[in-house]
Write a protein that holds these residues in place. Structure first.
Motif, PDB file in Angstrom:
ATOM      1  N   GLU A 230       3.873  20.409  42.246  1.00  0.00           N
ATOM      2  CA  GLU A 230       3.853  18.976  41.997  1.00  0.00           C
ATOM      3  C   GLU A 230       2.455  18.532  41.557  1.00  0.00           C
ATOM      4  N   GLU A 231       2.435  17.763  40.463  1.00  0.00           N
ATOM      5  CA  GLU A 231       1.205  17.213  39.884  1.00  0.00           C
ATOM      6  C   GLU A 231       0.173  18.274  39.501  1.00  0.00           C
ATOM      7  N   MET A 232       0.683  19.487  39.218  1.00  0.00           N
ATOM      8  CA  MET A 232      -0.129  20.562  38.652  1.00  0.00           C
ATOM      9  C   MET A 232      -0.110  20.412  37.129  1.00  0.00           C
ATOM     10  N   PRO A 233      -1.241  20.604  36.440  1.00  0.00           N
ATOM     11  CA  PRO A 233      -1.213  20.588  34.972  1.00  0.00           C
ATOM     12  C   PRO A 233      -0.172  21.565  34.429  1.00  0.00           C
ATOM     13  N   SER A 234       0.604  21.115  33.466  1.00  0.00           N
ATOM     14  CA  SER A 234       1.719  21.920  32.960  1.00  0.00           C
ATOM     15  C   SER A 234       1.338  22.763  31.759  1.00  0.00           C
ATOM     16  N   ALA A 235       0.076  22.705  31.324  1.00  0.00           N
ATOM     17  CA  ALA A 235      -0.383  23.524  30.205  1.00  0.00           C
ATOM     18  C   ALA A 235      -1.704  24.191  30.567  1.00  0.00           C
ATOM     19  N   GLY A 264      14.769  31.901  49.594  1.00  0.00           N
ATOM     20  CA  GLY A 264      13.873  30.814  49.941  1.00  0.00           C
ATOM     21  C   GLY A 264      13.121  30.354  48.723  1.00  0.00           C
ATOM     22  N   HIS A 265      12.229  29.406  48.897  1.00  0.00           N
ATOM     23  CA  HIS A 265      11.533  28.825  47.761  1.00  0.00           C
ATOM     24  C   HIS A 265      10.196  28.254  48.217  1.00  0.00           C
ATOM     25  N   THR A 266       9.229  28.266  47.298  1.00  0.00           N
ATOM     26  CA  THR A 266       7.900  27.738  47.588  1.00  0.00           C
ATOM     27  C   THR A 266       7.720  26.353  46.993  1.00  0.00           C
ATOM     28  N   TYR A 267       7.257  25.434  47.789  1.00  0.00           N
ATOM     29  CA  TYR A 267       6.758  24.151  47.285  1.00  0.00           C
ATOM     30  C   TYR A 267       5.239  24.204  47.274  1.00  0.00           C
ATOM     31  N   GLY A 268       4.634  23.712  46.201  1.00  0.00           N
ATOM     32  CA  GLY A 268       3.187  23.631  46.141  1.00  0.00           C
ATOM     33  C   GLY A 268       2.750  22.325  45.512  1.00  0.00           C
ATOM     34  N   HIS A 269       1.549  21.893  45.823  1.00  0.00           N
ATOM     35  CA  HIS A 269       0.957  20.709  45.208  1.00  0.00           C
ATOM     36  C   HIS A 269      -0.435  21.060  44.718  1.00  0.00           C
ATOM     37  N   HIS A 270      -0.791  20.530  43.547  1.00  0.00           N
ATOM     38  CA  HIS A 270      -2.066  20.861  42.918  1.00  0.00           C
ATOM     39  C   HIS A 270      -3.258  20.542  43.816  1.00  0.00           C
ATOM     40  N   LEU A 284      -5.363  14.219  41.052  1.00  0.00           N
ATOM     41  CA  LEU A 284      -5.020  12.809  41.225  1.00  0.00           C
ATOM     42  C   LEU A 284      -5.105  12.345  42.670  1.00  0.00           C
ATOM     43  N   TYR A 285      -5.073  13.307  43.616  1.00  0.00           N
ATOM     44  CA  TYR A 285      -5.016  12.953  45.034  1.00  0.00           C
ATOM     45  C   TYR A 285      -5.881  13.906  45.845  1.00  0.00           C
ATOM     46  N   THR A 286      -6.364  13.428  46.969  1.00  0.00           N
ATOM     47  CA  THR A 286      -6.958  14.344  47.943  1.00  0.00           C
ATOM     48  C   THR A 286      -5.814  15.097  48.627  1.00  0.00           C
ATOM     49  N   TRP A 287      -6.151  16.159  49.346  1.00  0.00           N
ATOM     50  CA  TRP A 287      -5.080  16.928  49.981  1.00  0.00           C
ATOM     51  C   TRP A 287      -4.358  16.105  51.032  1.00  0.00           C
ATOM     52  N   GLN A 288      -5.096  15.190  51.714  1.00  0.00           N
ATOM     53  CA  GLN A 288      -4.436  14.358  52.723  1.00  0.00           C
ATOM     54  C   GLN A 288      -3.422  13.418  52.077  1.00  0.00           C
ATOM     55  N   GLU A 289      -3.795  12.834  50.948  1.00  0.00           N
ATOM     56  CA  GLU A 289      -2.871  11.940  50.249  1.00  0.00           C
ATOM     57  C   GLU A 289      -1.673  12.704  49.681  1.00  0.00           C
ATOM     58  N   ALA A 290      -1.930  13.934  49.242  1.00  0.00           N
ATOM     59  CA  ALA A 290      -0.882  14.714  48.575  1.00  0.00           C
ATOM     60  C   ALA A 290       0.196  15.205  49.531  1.00  0.00           C
ATOM     61  N   ALA A 296       7.300  16.666  48.155  1.00  0.00           N
ATOM     62  CA  ALA A 296       7.227  17.250  49.495  1.00  0.00           C
ATOM     63  C   ALA A 296       8.336  16.704  50.379  1.00  0.00           C
ATOM     64  N   TRP A 297       8.542  15.399  50.330  1.00  0.00           N
ATOM     65  CA  TRP A 297       9.634  14.799  51.116  1.00  0.00           C
ATOM     66  C   TRP A 297      10.990  15.308  50.645  1.00  0.00           C
ATOM     67  N   GLN A 298      11.126  15.535  49.354  1.00  0.00           N
ATOM     68  CA  GLN A 298      12.414  15.991  48.831  1.00  0.00           C
ATOM     69  C   GLN A 298      12.706  17.445  49.194  1.00  0.00           C
ATOM     70  N   MET A 299      11.690  18.201  49.593  1.00  0.00           N
ATOM     71  CA  MET A 299      11.963  19.512  50.183  1.00  0.00           C
ATOM     72  C   MET A 299      12.616  19.350  51.554  1.00  0.00           C
TER      73      MET A 299
END
Length: 454
Positions: A230-235, A264-270, A284-290, A296-299
């Motif tokens: 999530e919110e990782m650069p796509s290129a 199973g599956h991995t969720y990650g955030h940039h 775009l966010y600090t780790w606390q905000e992310a 993450a909630w949708q996992m």
């Protein structure tokens, strides 16, 4: 770290990916207290104070009943370069890999919540150099350290099953070859399960690789260890303005993977994989905000769906669909992925962008089928007109091919069609109540991996 682990536990995660030695964000590889991981950059002289912090993190995870997928090293320390072309000393070599792994395995021999992964985002043959012997020595070192046994990488032994271990590949290449099975063979007895890195290219059809690995013999579990974050650069290399993966990219990779047969599956955030403390043009966010971003909630929504049915019985079932007949190369945003439990008592069909599909109900058991529209964005059930429901939107008595149309359609309008044998008495999909209205919930947590996070 307590805040982070508690947050992930709340959202239904079960495994946390952690790298013991990772130079990507800090070449000195320091703990939050500033302790360097290695004395003189030598893996044979580890700094105990650094590893005492790792001890604490693993123990905190265990207290929360979380597993840790532990990578002894990140691949940069083996191959000596990063993805931006910079060169570094090769700290982990074929001469010290066994001894370092032995030390690490002995240190965590008593831990009951560890799973292991080698590789660290690098192919075992990197820029023409074959590092497979190094990784095999590391696997043998872990076996000696954790199990106290002299196992050989190419000699089958039941003891290997007591050391859950896989390999984390990269996603680069043309075409990209991103599965453990693309680089290791059945001769490698140390590999317990297969891992993908479908990566951050939004056009990868990861369900194809999951299906390919699922059908391999001998059978091994497979999961995607690094999909769209999530919110990782796509290129990559980065292009400006930065385009990032939204929550839809995250959801579709998860549902594709799990419904295609992964364990199973991995969720990650940039912002979280590197615990970003500051924002910049790519962050775009600090780790606390992310931690509480929508994906993450949708996992948690996905986990609730899994818990509302006996997920450990799920098998891919694309033959229920007519869509694959029209699914040519390039079909991505309109993909549908179907699965059904081995007893035919329920089926799930994921519609990536909504739409209409003909479903062959003859694959299911029961004289009457209950149908639900489950929304993976909010975890609620809806009628075909978009009204909230707490009961099935349809009861179908004819076991034939039936046409279903999602409540909404278009980009980011994904849906899950849930079909149940009415006689079994399943509760609403994603319900916090028992997955059976009339029977005790089956416990499957010891048999499968649920969504993971790194």
């Amino acid at each position: 770290m307590k805040e982070y682990l508690a947050n992930r536990k709340e959202k239904g995660f079960s495994v946390i990916q952690i790298v013991a030695l990772d130079p990507e964000a800090d070449l000195e590889m320091r703990s939050p207290c500033g302790e360097k991981a290695l004395i003189d950059d030598n893996p044979l002289t580890p700094n105990i104070r650094y590893f005492e912090y790792l001890d604490q993190v693993i123990q905190m995870a265990e207290e929360l009943e979380l597993y840790v997928l532990l990578l002894p090293v990140w691949g940069q320390l083996v191959v000596g370069d990063n993805w931006f072309g910079k060169k570094f000393d090769k700290i982990i070599t074929v001469d010290n890999a066994y001894a370092y792994a032995l030390w690490l395995g002995e240190r965590y021999r008593a831990q009951s919540n560890l799973i292991w992964a080698l590789g660290g985002d690098r192919h075992p043959v990197h820029d023409g150099v074959d590092y497979r012997n190094l990784w095999r020595k590391m696997a043998e070192g872990l076996a000696k350290g954790v199990l106290g046994k002299d196992l050989k990488w190419n000699q089958p032994d039941k003891a290997w099953s007591d050391l859950l271990i896989t390999y984390h590949t990269s996603c680069f290449g043309n075409p990209p070859l991103y599965s453990t099975t693309d680089y290791w063979t059945d001769e490698d007895a140390w590999i317990s399960f297969n891992m993908l890195q479908s990566g951050h290219n939004p056009s990868i059809r990861s369900y194809e690789q999951v299906e390919k690995d699922y059908k391999k013999a001998p059978v091994k579990p497979v999961l995607d260890g690094e999909p769209n974050y999530e919110e990782m650069p796509s290129a990559f290399p980065f292009t400006y303005p930065i385009q990032t993966h939204g929550e839809w990219n995250v959801r579709r990779r998860a549902y594709w993977s799990l419904f295609a047969g992964s364990c199973g599956h991995t969720y990650g955030h940039h912002s979280i994989w590197r615990f970003a403390r500051k924002k910049d043009e790519r962050t775009l966010y600090t780790w606390q905000e992310a931690m509480d971003r929508p994906g993450a909630w949708q996992m948690k929504v996905l986990r609730d769906l899994m818990d509302s049915r006996p997920f450990h019985r799920v098998q891919p079932c694309q033959e229920m669909l007519t869509h694959p007949e029209n699914c040519a190369d390039g079909c991505l945003e309109d993909h549908r992925q179907a699965c059904m439990d081995s007893e035919g008592s329920f089926a799930w069909i994921y519609f990536t962008s909504g739409g209409t599909e003909k479903i062959d109900l003859t694959h299911m058991k029961g004289s009457t089928i209950h149908a639900w529209w489950f929304n993976p964005r909010d975890g609620q059930c809806y009628d075909s007109d978009g009204s909230l429901l707490t009961r099935p939107f349809a009861s179908i008595s004819e076991k034939t091919i039936v046409t279903f149309t999602t409540p909404t359609a278009g980009k980011e309008n994904d849906w899950v069609l849930v079909l149940d044998d009415a006689e079994v008495g399943y509760a609403a999909p994603g319900s916090n109540t028992s997955n059976l209205q009339s029977e005790k919930k089956e416990e499957a947590e010891d048999e499968v991996f649920f969504p993971t996070v790194e």
